[in-house]
Design an enzyme around this catalytic site. Structure first.
Site, PDB file in Angstrom:
ATOM      1  N   ALA A   1       0.816  -1.211   0.000  1.00 11.58           N
ATOM      2  CA  ALA A   1       0.000   0.000   0.000  1.00 11.58           C
ATOM      3  C   ALA A   1       0.853   1.266   0.000  1.00 11.58           C
ATOM      4  O   ALA A   1       0.479   2.265  -0.611  1.00 11.58           O
ATOM      5  CB  ALA A   1      -0.936   0.000   1.202  1.00 11.58           C
ATOM      6  N   THR A   2       1.994   1.243   0.669  1.00 17.19           N
ATOM      7  CA  THR A   2       2.826   2.448   0.726  1.00 17.19           C
ATOM      8  C   THR A   2       3.296   2.852  -0.667  1.00 17.19           C
ATOM      9  O   THR A   2       3.255   4.030  -1.031  1.00 17.19           O
ATOM     10  CB  THR A   2       4.029   2.235   1.667  1.00 17.19           C
ATOM     11  OG1 THR A   2       3.537   2.031   3.002  1.00 17.19           O
ATOM     12  CG2 THR A   2       4.953   3.438   1.655  1.00 17.19           C
TER      13      THR A   2
ATOM     14  N   THR B   1      10.104  -6.834 -12.537  1.00 19.55           N
ATOM     15  CA  THR B   1       9.640  -8.216 -12.617  1.00 19.55           C
ATOM     16  C   THR B   1       8.541  -8.452 -11.585  1.00 19.55           C
ATOM     17  O   THR B   1       8.701  -8.116 -10.408  1.00 19.55           O
ATOM     18  CB  THR B   1      10.801  -9.194 -12.362  1.00 19.55           C
ATOM     19  OG1 THR B   1      11.823  -8.951 -13.333  1.00 19.55           O
ATOM     20  CG2 THR B   1      10.332 -10.633 -12.452  1.00 19.55           C
TER      21      THR B   1
ATOM     22  N   GLN C   1      -6.907  -0.777   5.640  1.00 18.79           N
ATOM     23  CA  GLN C   1      -7.475  -1.403   6.829  1.00 18.79           C
ATOM     24  C   GLN C   1      -8.895  -1.913   6.615  1.00 18.79           C
ATOM     25  O   GLN C   1      -9.387  -2.733   7.385  1.00 18.79           O
ATOM     26  CB  GLN C   1      -7.458  -0.417   8.005  1.00 18.79           C
ATOM     27  CG  GLN C   1      -6.080  -0.046   8.493  1.00 18.79           C
ATOM     28  CD  GLN C   1      -5.336  -1.204   9.144  1.00 18.79           C
ATOM     29  OE1 GLN C   1      -5.926  -2.215   9.520  1.00 18.79           O
ATOM     30  NE2 GLN C   1      -4.028  -1.062   9.263  1.00 18.79           N
TER      31      GLN C   1
ATOM     32  N   HIS D   1      -0.844  -8.050   3.191  1.00 20.41           N
ATOM     33  CA  HIS D   1      -0.556  -8.579   4.529  1.00 20.41           C
ATOM     34  C   HIS D   1      -1.554  -8.136   5.590  1.00 20.41           C
ATOM     35  O   HIS D   1      -1.477  -8.567   6.738  1.00 20.41           O
ATOM     36  CB  HIS D   1       0.883  -8.232   4.952  1.00 20.41           C
ATOM     37  CG  HIS D   1       1.082  -6.809   5.371  1.00 20.41           C
ATOM     38  ND1 HIS D   1       1.179  -6.439   6.693  1.00 20.41           N
ATOM     39  CD2 HIS D   1       1.220  -5.679   4.648  1.00 20.41           C
ATOM     40  CE1 HIS D   1       1.369  -5.130   6.774  1.00 20.41           C
ATOM     41  NE2 HIS D   1       1.402  -4.653   5.547  1.00 20.41           N
TER      42      HIS D   1
ATOM     43  N   ASN E   1      -6.372   3.275  10.992  1.00 16.68           N
ATOM     44  CA  ASN E   1      -5.590   2.124  11.414  1.00 16.68           C
ATOM     45  C   ASN E   1      -5.371   2.057  12.926  1.00 16.68           C
ATOM     46  O   ASN E   1      -4.993   1.018  13.454  1.00 16.68           O
ATOM     47  CB  ASN E   1      -4.229   2.112  10.707  1.00 16.68           C
ATOM     48  CG  ASN E   1      -3.479   3.413  10.887  1.00 16.68           C
ATOM     49  OD1 ASN E   1      -3.960   4.470  10.469  1.00 16.68           O
ATOM     50  ND2 ASN E   1      -2.307   3.372  11.501  1.00 16.68           N
TER      51      ASN E   1
ATOM     52  N   SER F   1      -3.189  -3.553   0.688  1.00 11.87           N
ATOM     53  CA  SER F   1      -1.997  -4.355   0.935  1.00 11.87           C
ATOM     54  C   SER F   1      -2.392  -5.776   1.304  1.00 11.87           C
ATOM     55  O   SER F   1      -3.368  -5.984   2.043  1.00 11.87           O
ATOM     56  CB  SER F   1      -1.176  -3.730   2.072  1.00 11.87           C
ATOM     57  OG  SER F   1       0.153  -4.188   2.046  1.00 11.87           O
TER      58      SER F   1
ATOM     59  N   CYS G   1       3.844   1.620  11.535  1.00 16.06           N
ATOM     60  CA  CYS G   1       4.753   2.413  10.718  1.00 16.06           C
ATOM     61  C   CYS G   1       5.357   3.578  11.486  1.00 16.06           C
ATOM     62  O   CYS G   1       6.248   4.259  10.993  1.00 16.06           O
ATOM     63  CB  CYS G   1       4.018   2.939   9.483  1.00 16.06           C
ATOM     64  SG  CYS G   1       3.517   1.620   8.372  1.00 16.06           S
TER      65      CYS G   1
END
Length: 398
Positions: free
Chosen positions: A77-78, A246, A185, A207, A157, A205, A331
């Site tokens: 996401a960042t 890639t 989130q 994860h 978050n 994201s 973060c």
């Protein structure tokens, strides 16, 4: 799904989620059997990888109610946030340089906005009230002729507070301003529909939804006048010239599998974890001088942020190594400053530093919640009994 370390009760799912066993099983063949480069479509292994990428793209698109052509894969996401905000400013600054966001956004958004401010962007950060909610009237009044972007997260978050995305999308559409949403989130936890909510650009994201770290996606709405963002990275024409490099085939396959899992689990998990969260919360709020941070109703079903006054959150966590908790955004770990989210909501430094975020997940059980309640109550009692500040408070002096 169970934690591999049975001694840890994991209540930090907003920071990251464990990779689901089904997701991992789906990924493994693309590490050892189907290891081809997805751009090498002239041979079978490359084509197999390319097919897997498109399956995953379809899975992510379905989760968002988007088209497969609107999804590009990133490292997370960042990266997606940086690409979206920087790209929009670069391509639309001749129209205007005004960007509207919020004081409680994730550091990935705020730091990117601060960077763009140094490049000439006019960044306006709207305040929130004591519950963490924005004012739609403030948003309406903030929009100018030179406004090129409205940027709001779907759900916070740290507190789980959900912004009125439907209304924000309507306002942006009405004023013909692009709407970017950091939905990291919210995706997979509550329904997200980019069509009905009029979201133009969105970041997520893997994860956060039981997929692997290091992979995410950027949704860019297809319009008659294409949204101009451009590539953050140079060196290849992958992802329709929008993301050079890639492709991380196993990671993208994992994101796709996680998206499918989220669609299957969404409704039952909303009900299950919200009941566990409410049980945890109701028990802990019985502790004296304790209160909830955020909107009790308008928030994610699995998140609770609680202030335990006269006890630092770091003390609680240090005394409870068997609990995985958080004092704020992962973060921002290592920062000496109190949570910018909580201070924006009006908490002073002491209260912000006495707050803990509990975020539940697929593996959270009622037994774990019972254990957590007992551990937290005992830890706070022990810490307060040895606290001069608490003794002064009890005596009515502080």
């Amino acid at each position: 799904m169970q934690n591999t370390d049975q001694s840890i009760i994991y209540l930090d799912h907003c920071a990251t989620t464990p990779v689901d066993s089904m997701v991992l099983d789906t990924m493994l063949p693309y590490f050892k059997d189907y290891y081809g480069n997805a751009s090498s479509i002239h041979h079978k292994l490359g084509r197999k990888a390319a097919e897997a990428i498109e399956i995953a793209r379809n899975q992510v698109a379905k989760l968002l109610h988007a088209s497969t052509k609107e999804i590009i894969f990133t490292s997370g996401a960042t990266e997606a946030i940086n690409q979206a905000l920087s790209g929009i400013f670069l391509h639309y600054q001749q129209i205007g340089k005004h960007i509207i966001t919020c004081e409680t956004e994730h550091p990935a958004v705020l730091d990117t906005c601060n960077y763009l401010s140094r490049k000439g962007a006019d960044i306006q950060k709207l305040p929130v009230d004591q519950k963490g909610n924005i004012s739609l009237n403030d948003l309406q009044q903030a929009i100018r002729q030179d406004t090129i972007l409205i940027c709001f997260m779907f759900a916070n978050n740290e507190t789980g507070v959900i912004h009125p995305i439907d209304q924000i999308g309507e306002i942006a559409k009405e004023h013909n301003v692009l709407f970017f949403c950091d939905a990291t989130q919210a995706v997979g936890k509550i329904p997200v529909n980019v069509k009905t909510q009029h979201i133009d650009v969105l970041a997520l994201s893997a994860h956060k939804i039981y997929g692997p770290k290091g992979v995410g996606a950027l949704f860019i709405k297809r319009r008659s006048a294409p949204i101009q963002i451009g590539s953050l990275l140079q060196g290849g024409k992958q992802e329709n010239n929008l993301r050079a490099g890639t492709l991380n085939v196993p990671g993208i396959v994992g994101l796709g599998a996680a998206a499918s899992l989220a669609m299957e689990m969404e409704n039952q998990e909303i009900s299950r974890v919200s009941k566990l969260r409410d049980y945890l919360e109701n028990s802990l709020l019985q502790i004296p001088e304790t209160f909830l941070n955020g909107d009790a109703l308008n928030r994610l079903p699995h998140v609770s942020n609680i202030c335990f006054q006269y006890v630092k959150s770091t003390e609680i966590m240090a005394n409870l190594p068997q609990l995985a908790l958080s004092a704020g955004s992962a973060c921002a770990s290592g920062s000496l400053e109190p949570s910018h989210v909580l201070t924006a909501m009006g908490l002073n430094k002491e209260k912000a530093e006495s707050s803990i975020r509990f975020s539940l997940g697929y593996s959270t059980t009622e037994d774990q919640i019972n254990q957590t309640i007992e551990l937290i109550i005992n830890a706070i009692g022990d810490i307060r009994n040895n606290s001069p500040l608490w003794q002064l408070h009890k005596a009515g002096v502080h």
